[in-house]
Design a protein around this motif. Structure first.
Motif, mmCIF file in Angstrom:
data_model
loop_
_atom_site.group_PDB
_atom_site.id
_atom_site.type_symbol
_atom_site.label_atom_id
_atom_site.label_comp_id
_atom_site.label_asym_id
_atom_site.label_seq_id
_atom_site.Cartn_x
_atom_site.Cartn_y
_atom_site.Cartn_z
ATOM 1 N N GLU A 63 -11.744 -17.910 0.916
ATOM 2 C CA GLU A 63 -11.406 -18.376 -0.442
ATOM 3 C C GLU A 63 -11.995 -17.478 -1.531
ATOM 4 O O GLU A 63 -12.137 -17.881 -2.684
ATOM 5 C CB GLU A 63 -11.840 -19.832 -0.621
ATOM 6 N N LYS A 64 -12.317 -16.235 -1.156
ATOM 7 C CA LYS A 64 -12.807 -15.259 -2.133
ATOM 8 C C LYS A 64 -11.780 -14.135 -2.261
ATOM 9 O O LYS A 64 -11.266 -13.637 -1.253
ATOM 10 C CB LYS A 64 -14.156 -14.685 -1.690
ATOM 11 N N LYS A 65 -11.491 -13.728 -3.487
ATOM 12 C CA LYS A 65 -10.517 -12.661 -3.733
ATOM 13 C C LYS A 65 -11.181 -11.301 -3.502
ATOM 14 O O LYS A 65 -11.599 -10.628 -4.436
ATOM 15 C CB LYS A 65 -9.963 -12.780 -5.153
ATOM 16 N N VAL A 66 -11.249 -10.907 -2.233
ATOM 17 C CA VAL A 66 -11.987 -9.687 -1.888
ATOM 18 C C VAL A 66 -11.303 -8.427 -2.414
ATOM 19 O O VAL A 66 -11.954 -7.395 -2.590
ATOM 20 C CB VAL A 66 -12.222 -9.577 -0.364
ATOM 21 N N SER A 67 -9.996 -8.493 -2.667
ATOM 22 C CA SER A 67 -9.284 -7.321 -3.200
ATOM 23 C C SER A 67 -9.719 -7.004 -4.626
ATOM 24 O O SER A 67 -9.439 -5.922 -5.140
ATOM 25 C CB SER A 67 -7.777 -7.542 -3.141
ATOM 26 N N LYS A 68 -10.448 -7.933 -5.270
ATOM 27 C CA LYS A 68 -10.950 -7.700 -6.632
ATOM 28 C C LYS A 68 -12.418 -7.272 -6.636
ATOM 29 O O LYS A 68 -12.987 -6.996 -7.695
ATOM 30 C CB LYS A 68 -10.814 -8.990 -7.465
ATOM 31 N N PHE A 69 -13.033 -7.215 -5.459
ATOM 32 C CA PHE A 69 -14.460 -6.912 -5.375
ATOM 33 C C PHE A 69 -14.758 -5.455 -5.707
ATOM 34 O O PHE A 69 -13.953 -4.563 -5.455
ATOM 35 C CB PHE A 69 -14.977 -7.177 -3.958
ATOM 36 N N THR A 70 -15.957 -5.222 -6.226
ATOM 37 C CA THR A 70 -16.485 -3.866 -6.382
ATOM 38 C C THR A 70 -16.974 -3.395 -5.002
ATOM 39 O O THR A 70 -17.100 -4.197 -4.071
ATOM 40 C CB THR A 70 -17.668 -3.840 -7.351
ATOM 41 N N GLU A 71 -17.280 -2.102 -4.871
ATOM 42 C CA GLU A 71 -17.788 -1.575 -3.597
ATOM 43 C C GLU A 71 -19.068 -2.285 -3.180
ATOM 44 O O GLU A 71 -19.276 -2.580 -1.992
ATOM 45 C CB GLU A 71 -18.038 -0.066 -3.700
ATOM 46 N N ASN A 72 -19.943 -2.568 -4.139
ATOM 47 C CA ASN A 72 -21.202 -3.242 -3.832
ATOM 48 C C ASN A 72 -20.952 -4.671 -3.342
ATOM 49 O O ASN A 72 -21.558 -5.120 -2.359
ATOM 50 C CB ASN A 72 -22.099 -3.251 -5.080
ATOM 51 N N SER A 113 3.064 2.387 12.325
ATOM 52 C CA SER A 113 3.751 1.170 11.862
ATOM 53 C C SER A 113 3.077 0.525 10.654
ATOM 54 O O SER A 113 3.688 -0.261 9.942
ATOM 55 C CB SER A 113 3.833 0.144 13.002
ATOM 56 N N GLY A 114 1.792 0.861 10.434
ATOM 57 C CA GLY A 114 1.058 0.280 9.314
ATOM 58 C C GLY A 114 0.027 -0.754 9.733
ATOM 59 O O GLY A 114 -0.666 -1.320 8.886
ATOM 60 N N LYS A 115 -0.114 -0.975 11.040
ATOM 61 C CA LYS A 115 -1.009 -2.039 11.510
ATOM 62 C C LYS A 115 -2.481 -1.760 11.201
ATOM 63 O O LYS A 115 -3.203 -2.667 10.765
ATOM 64 C CB LYS A 115 -0.806 -2.291 13.007
ATOM 65 N N SER A 116 -2.940 -0.516 11.405
ATOM 66 C CA SER A 116 -4.338 -0.187 11.092
ATOM 67 C C SER A 116 -4.582 -0.192 9.584
ATOM 68 O O SER A 116 -5.653 -0.594 9.121
ATOM 69 C CB SER A 116 -4.720 1.175 11.681
ATOM 70 N N THR A 117 -3.590 0.240 8.832
ATOM 71 C CA THR A 117 -3.701 0.174 7.363
ATOM 72 C C THR A 117 -3.853 -1.266 6.918
ATOM 73 O O THR A 117 -4.668 -1.580 6.038
ATOM 74 C CB THR A 117 -2.460 0.801 6.690
ATOM 75 N N LEU A 118 -3.096 -2.166 7.542
ATOM 76 C CA LEU A 118 -3.179 -3.589 7.195
ATOM 77 C C LEU A 118 -4.575 -4.124 7.486
ATOM 78 O O LEU A 118 -5.161 -4.835 6.657
ATOM 79 C CB LEU A 118 -2.122 -4.378 7.966
ATOM 80 N N LEU A 119 -5.124 -3.776 8.631
ATOM 81 C CA LEU A 119 -6.481 -4.218 8.956
ATOM 82 C C LEU A 119 -7.490 -3.653 7.952
ATOM 83 O O LEU A 119 -8.370 -4.365 7.468
ATOM 84 C CB LEU A 119 -6.856 -3.792 10.376
ATOM 85 N N ASN A 120 -7.351 -2.366 7.616
ATOM 86 C CA ASN A 120 -8.283 -1.728 6.683
ATOM 87 C C ASN A 120 -8.214 -2.346 5.294
ATOM 88 O O ASN A 120 -9.230 -2.467 4.600
ATOM 89 C CB ASN A 120 -8.002 -0.227 6.597
ATOM 90 N N VAL A 121 -7.013 -2.737 4.888
ATOM 91 C CA VAL A 121 -6.847 -3.402 3.589
ATOM 92 C C VAL A 121 -7.497 -4.786 3.623
ATOM 93 O O VAL A 121 -8.174 -5.197 2.676
ATOM 94 C CB VAL A 121 -5.348 -3.490 3.217
ATOM 95 N N MET A 122 -7.300 -5.511 4.721
ATOM 96 C CA MET A 122 -7.935 -6.834 4.867
ATOM 97 C C MET A 122 -9.449 -6.727 4.732
ATOM 98 O O MET A 122 -10.092 -7.546 4.083
ATOM 99 C CB MET A 122 -7.639 -7.409 6.262
ATOM 100 N N ALA A 123 -10.013 -5.705 5.402
ATOM 101 C CA ALA A 123 -11.464 -5.551 5.450
ATOM 102 C C ALA A 123 -12.037 -4.884 4.204
ATOM 103 O O ALA A 123 -13.249 -4.734 4.081
ATOM 104 C CB ALA A 123 -11.847 -4.748 6.680
ATOM 105 N N LYS A 152 0.859 -1.182 0.000
ATOM 106 C CA LYS A 152 0.000 0.000 0.000
ATOM 107 C C LYS A 152 0.890 1.226 0.000
ATOM 108 O O LYS A 152 1.716 1.430 0.897
ATOM 109 C CB LYS A 152 -0.910 0.007 1.240
ATOM 110 N N ILE A 153 0.749 2.050 -1.046
ATOM 111 C CA ILE A 153 1.553 3.259 -1.191
ATOM 112 C C ILE A 153 0.628 4.470 -1.255
ATOM 113 O O ILE A 153 -0.346 4.490 -2.017
ATOM 114 C CB ILE A 153 2.430 3.200 -2.463
#
Length: 235
Positions: A70-79, A46-56, A13-14
């Motif tokens: 087993e779902k690629k949530v990083s590819k999901f749309t907002e909906n 340190s990036g810990k909250s950013t990591l949680l926010n990215v996970m969620a 995350k940049i």
């Protein structure tokens, strides 16, 4: 069923800040098992909250992949993300995030409305949850009529009321005194254990981290150490 419920692959995350690139997360790889209580431990920045926010899915990653259930949530749309969160995730926040115009009962009912549960059943389920967190006498109180610890108990009841598979807690004891913080973290752990839920806690407090099964040490956007904790007495 796959034992790994959250898998992070080369998460980066940049941020662009004033024309400069700031690396908040630097190729993070991590696996969290179903029913595991994990703590992301690190100092402020340190990036810990950013990591949680990215996970969620609250923040978009720059590169890499987040896989949950087993779902690629990083590819999901907002909906798609909104639907996924309603179905699988619960959140506990440092600042409680309660609605001041609603009673404790009404705040806990909120996630059940999205699941289209009838008003009568919602009230019953929410009442049971408030009883579990020790707030039987506070169901009609609004947030401004409660202490910080009581507000956080409402927040915990709301996070767990739909029995989500994964609960994210971002600095859940950050605004509490040490005695109340200890009670709150024990309560969150107990609730997660009851239903074999996966719990991810972000904290800068090493004392809070000792309640976890696994401590993930974060520094400058990278995992520096993963510490497996010995099994503790749950009492």
């Amino acid at each position: 069923m796959n034992d790994v419920v959250i898998r992070l692959k080369d998460i980066t995350k940049i941020y662009n800040v004033g024309g400069e690139k700031v690396v908040a997360l630097d190729r993070v790889n991590l696996e969290i098992k179903r029913g595991e209580i994990c703590c992301l431990l690190g100092a402020s920045g340190s990036g810990k909250s950013t990591l949680l926010n990215v996970m969620a899915g609250i923040e978009k990653l720059t590169s890499g992949e987040v896989i949950m259930n087993e779902k690629k949530v990083s590819k999901f749309t907002e909906n798609q993300l909104a639907i996924f969160r309603q179905k699988y995730l619960g959140f506990v926040f440092q600042s409680y995030n309660l609605i001041n115009s609603l009673t404790a009962l009404e705040n806990v009912e909120m996630p059940l409305i999205f699941k289209r549960i009838s008003a009568k059943n919602r009230r019953q389920i929410a009442s049971v949850m408030l009883d579990k967190v020790g707030l039987t006498s506070r169901v009609k109180h609004r947030p401004t009529q409660m202490s910080g610890g009581q507000q956080q108990r409402v927040g915990i009841a709301r996070a767990f009321v739909t029995k989500p598979e994964i609960v994210f807690a971002d600095e859940p004891t950050g605004n509490l005194d040490s005695k109340t913080a200890n009670e709150i973290i024990k309560l969150i752990k107990q609730m997660a254990r009851e239903n074999n839920q996966t719990l991810v806690i972000v904290t800068h407090d090493a004392g809070v981290a000792t309640f976890a099964d696994k401590i993930i040490h974060i520094h400058d956007g990278s995992i520096t150490k993963v510490e497996e904790m010995e099994e503790q007495n749950e009492n």
